[in-house]
Scaffold this motif. Structure first.
Motif, PDB file in Angstrom:
ATOM      1  N   PHE A  45       0.835  -1.200   0.000  1.00 27.38           N
ATOM      2  CA  PHE A  45       0.000   0.000   0.000  1.00 27.38           C
ATOM      3  C   PHE A  45       0.870   1.252   0.000  1.00 27.38           C
ATOM      4  O   PHE A  45       0.682   2.148  -0.824  1.00 27.38           O
ATOM      5  N   GLU A  46       1.826   1.307   0.904  1.00 28.52           N
ATOM      6  CA  GLU A  46       2.688   2.478   1.017  1.00 28.52           C
ATOM      7  C   GLU A  46       3.508   2.729  -0.246  1.00 28.52           C
ATOM      8  O   GLU A  46       3.806   3.872  -0.575  1.00 28.52           O
ATOM      9  N   SER A  47       3.867   1.664  -0.939  1.00 29.58           N
ATOM     10  CA  SER A  47       4.702   1.793  -2.138  1.00 29.58           C
ATOM     11  C   SER A  47       3.978   2.484  -3.291  1.00 29.58           C
ATOM     12  O   SER A  47       4.616   3.147  -4.113  1.00 29.58           O
ATOM     13  N   TYR A  48       2.663   2.317  -3.387  1.00 31.85           N
ATOM     14  CA  TYR A  48       1.938   2.802  -4.558  1.00 31.85           C
ATOM     15  C   TYR A  48       0.879   3.857  -4.259  1.00 31.85           C
ATOM     16  O   TYR A  48       0.407   4.525  -5.174  1.00 31.85           O
ATOM     17  N   TYR A  49       0.513   4.037  -3.010  1.00 29.04           N
ATOM     18  CA  TYR A  49      -0.586   4.933  -2.639  1.00 29.04           C
ATOM     19  C   TYR A  49      -0.370   6.355  -3.149  1.00 29.04           C
ATOM     20  O   TYR A  49      -1.201   6.890  -3.884  1.00 29.04           O
ATOM     21  N   LYS A  50       0.711   6.985  -2.778  1.00 27.71           N
ATOM     22  CA  LYS A  50       0.924   8.389  -3.149  1.00 27.71           C
ATOM     23  C   LYS A  50       1.099   8.566  -4.654  1.00 27.71           C
ATOM     24  O   LYS A  50       0.584   9.523  -5.240  1.00 27.71           O
ATOM     25  N   ALA A  51       1.792   7.630  -5.289  1.00 26.04           N
ATOM     26  CA  ALA A  51       1.976   7.720  -6.740  1.00 26.04           C
ATOM     27  C   ALA A  51       0.636   7.552  -7.459  1.00 26.04           C
ATOM     28  O   ALA A  51       0.358   8.251  -8.447  1.00 26.04           O
TER      29      ALA A  51
END
Length: 140
Positions: A45-51
């Motif tokens: 989740f953290e790897s792709y959320y902001k992007a």
């Protein structure tokens, strides 16, 4: 990788991540075997959320953005308890029910499902890791 390819890759990975978060605990475990299931779910989740937000926010409703923000907030506030499981045989011996069926994880699951439904994404079967070499795993 050009910008369009990058955006498609991030969108696909984030969609898979959200489907995993919306799935039941057994499906989540089976999709992330072997390793630390809870850490893998959080890191994905953290790897792709902001992007993903950068790419799609202009297409998303306030409710969709709210749901993702709430998931991020829960992850940020909760003490993610490690859940190490290395094989399907270890699932029933593990403490997965106390961990993945906690109030926080159930709320994440509910918000994720609501988000997926709002995006009109199918809840398809989750990919699983397959061992392709000694200590080398690839998700298919």
């Amino acid at each position: 990788m050009n910008q369009k390819e990058r955006d498609l890759y991030i969108s696909k990975e984030f969609k898979d991540c959200m489907i995993n978060l919306a799935s039941n605990p057994i499906e989540q475990i089976e999709s992330e075997l072997p390793g630390c299931i809870t850490d893998d779910l959080l890191i994905n989740f953290e790897s792709y959320y902001k992007a993903f937000i950068e790419i799609k926010s202009y297409e998303m409703s306030e409710k969709q953005l709210y749901l993702l923000n709430e998931i991020d907030k829960i992850f940020g506030e909760m003490n993610v308890e490690p859940l190490y499981i290395y094989s399907e045989e270890d699932i029933e011996k593990s403490d997965y029910k106390n961990i993945l069926e906690s109030e926080e994880w159930n709320t994440i699951r509910r918000y994720s499902l609501e988000f997926i439904e709002s995006m009109k994404w199918d809840l398809k079967g989750l990919n699983r890791y397959k061992q392709v070499g000694e200590n080398i795993w690839h998700k298919e």
